[in-house]
Design an enzyme around this catalytic site. Structure first.
Site, short mmCIF file in Angstrom:
data_model
loop_
_atom_site.label_atom_id
_atom_site.label_comp_id
_atom_site.label_asym_id
_atom_site.label_seq_id
_atom_site.Cartn_x
_atom_site.Cartn_y
_atom_site.Cartn_z
N ARG A 1 12.41 -3.68 16.90
CA ARG A 1 12.62 -4.51 18.22
C ARG A 1 14.03 -5.24 17.77
NH1 ARG A 1 6.88 -4.70 21.20
NH2 ARG A 1 7.44 -2.27 22.16
N GLU B 1 6.90 3.15 38.46
CA GLU B 1 8.27 3.60 37.42
C GLU B 1 8.48 4.80 37.27
OE1 GLU B 1 8.06 -0.49 34.85
OE2 GLU B 1 8.51 1.59 33.90
N THR C 1 1.42 -2.39 33.29
CA THR C 1 0.05 -2.77 33.97
C THR C 1 -0.60 -1.50 34.17
OG1 THR C 1 1.77 -3.75 35.61
CG2 THR C 1 0.71 -3.03 36.01
N HIS D 1 -2.87 -1.59 31.39
CA HIS D 1 -3.42 -3.40 32.40
C HIS D 1 -5.07 -2.08 33.16
CE1 HIS D 1 -0.88 -6.27 31.18
NE2 HIS D 1 -1.16 -5.87 29.81
#
Length: 339
Positions: free
Chosen positions: A198, A61, A41, A44
């Site tokens: 990952r 966060e 976010t 963004h």
């Protein structure tokens, strides 16, 4: 009192600025930020793709130590490590009054419309401040909001004992959704992820992985489930192609959870007859209503420390953002009071 903050100025500009702390109100808590983690976010917002209200200090966060409290604060005291549930709800609209405050019509978020945690200090009302139990690091505590969002998604998906779950996207959220799926009783959890780094981390944590660049994911899932498909498919990459693929992976009576944030300009076609004939359930999941406390209780058992892969001082936020854009990381932490 002056402090350093990373402020979004609009027009794709993020700048380090000196700000002055506002006076504490009776129910306010002054927090010295120890760790703040970067979320999609935040990108963004900088890219102009999320409705922020500049100028605003971004970062939702975060965790830190209580520096001072207003005269009416009772739940925390100076020295406590705390984390933030970064939303304020109006309490008056229909959704607030029927127990769905996360759908509030006048919702505001710290780090989006109110100054957030990419700063040395912040002032937050007591009702959104949560004390962190002993044994949790500030970096892990900063992830509480993200974990809470995932808990809400898992609860929406209603994963049951013995379910087969496919998660599309193996970033931090994908790994976290996999861990929570396993805790909820899933017997097999597949993570679909093209990034080798990952995928290896996911495999090391005991999950079945599929490389979407080298295998036919739909065929592989069909073979692994005796042609039945999975019970729950979770889109955690925020991509339209993976969103479409969930319909091919889920079996009869299955559930699809759209958790990743697919850009609003993208859409997909769904055949109503397919939903009808297979009796599918399609769900969305937005933020973390009433799950922040649950998240704190889960932090110690999720093994999150290894997923915080990079650490930066706030003055090096440009480097931190660059690191977070790469595929060879999970969570990037800022430490605003480290020099």
């Amino acid at each position: 009192m002056g402090y350093l903050a990373a402020q979004y100025e609009g027009n794709h500009k993020l700048e380090l600025v000196e700000k002055e702390l506002p006076p504490l109100k009776d129910h306010d808590v002054l927090i010295k930020v120890a760790a703040a983690t970067i979320c999609g976010t935040d990108f963004h917002i900088i890219e102009g793709k999320f409705p922020a209200e500049p100028p605003v200090v971004i970062g939702h966060e975060f965790a830190g130590y209580v520096e001072a409290v207003g005269s009416a604060v009772e739940s925390v005291q100076p020295g406590d490590l705390v984390t933030i549930e970064p939303h304020l709800f109006c309490g008056l609209c229909k959704y607030c009054r029927i127990g769905k405050e996360h759908l509030c019509l006048k919702k505001k978020g710290y780090g989006v419309r109110l100054d957030g945690g990419f700063a040395e200090y912040c002032v937050i009302p007591e009702k959104t401040v949560y004390k962190v139990p002993p044994g949790i690091s500030p970096e892990v505590a900063a992830l509480t909001e993200n974990v809470g969002c995932c808990i809400h998604g898992i609860e929406r998906a209603n994963i049951r004992q013995g379910d087969h779950v496919a998660i599309l996207g193996g970033g931090f959220v994908g790994i976290l959704m996999a861990e929570l799926s396993r805790m909820s009783g899933a017997s097999r959890v597949f993570i679909v992820e093209p990034n080798d780094y990952r995928r290896k981390v996911a495999a090391d944590r005991g999950f079945e992985t599929l490389n979407s660049l080298s295998v036919d994911v739909v065929q592989a899932i069909q073979e692994a489930t005796a042609g039945l498909g999975v019970d729950v498919a979770i889109e955690a990459a925020g991509r339209i192609d993976t969103a479409k693929q969930t319909l091919q992976l889920v079996g009869r009576g299955g559930t699809i959870l759209f958790f990743g944030v697919v850009p609003p300009e993208w859409s997909m076609e769904i055949a109503p007859n397919d939903i009808f004939a297979r009796e599918l359930t399609l769900l969305g999941s937005s933020i973390n209503p009433y799950s922040h406390h649950k998240s704190i209780e889960k932090l110690a058992g999720l093994n999150l420390e290894p997923l915080i892969t990079h650490h930066f001082a706030l003055t090096n936020i440009a480097d931190a953002l660059d690191a977070a854009r790469t595929g060879n990381c999970f969570k990037v932490a800022l430490h605003p009071n480290d020099k």
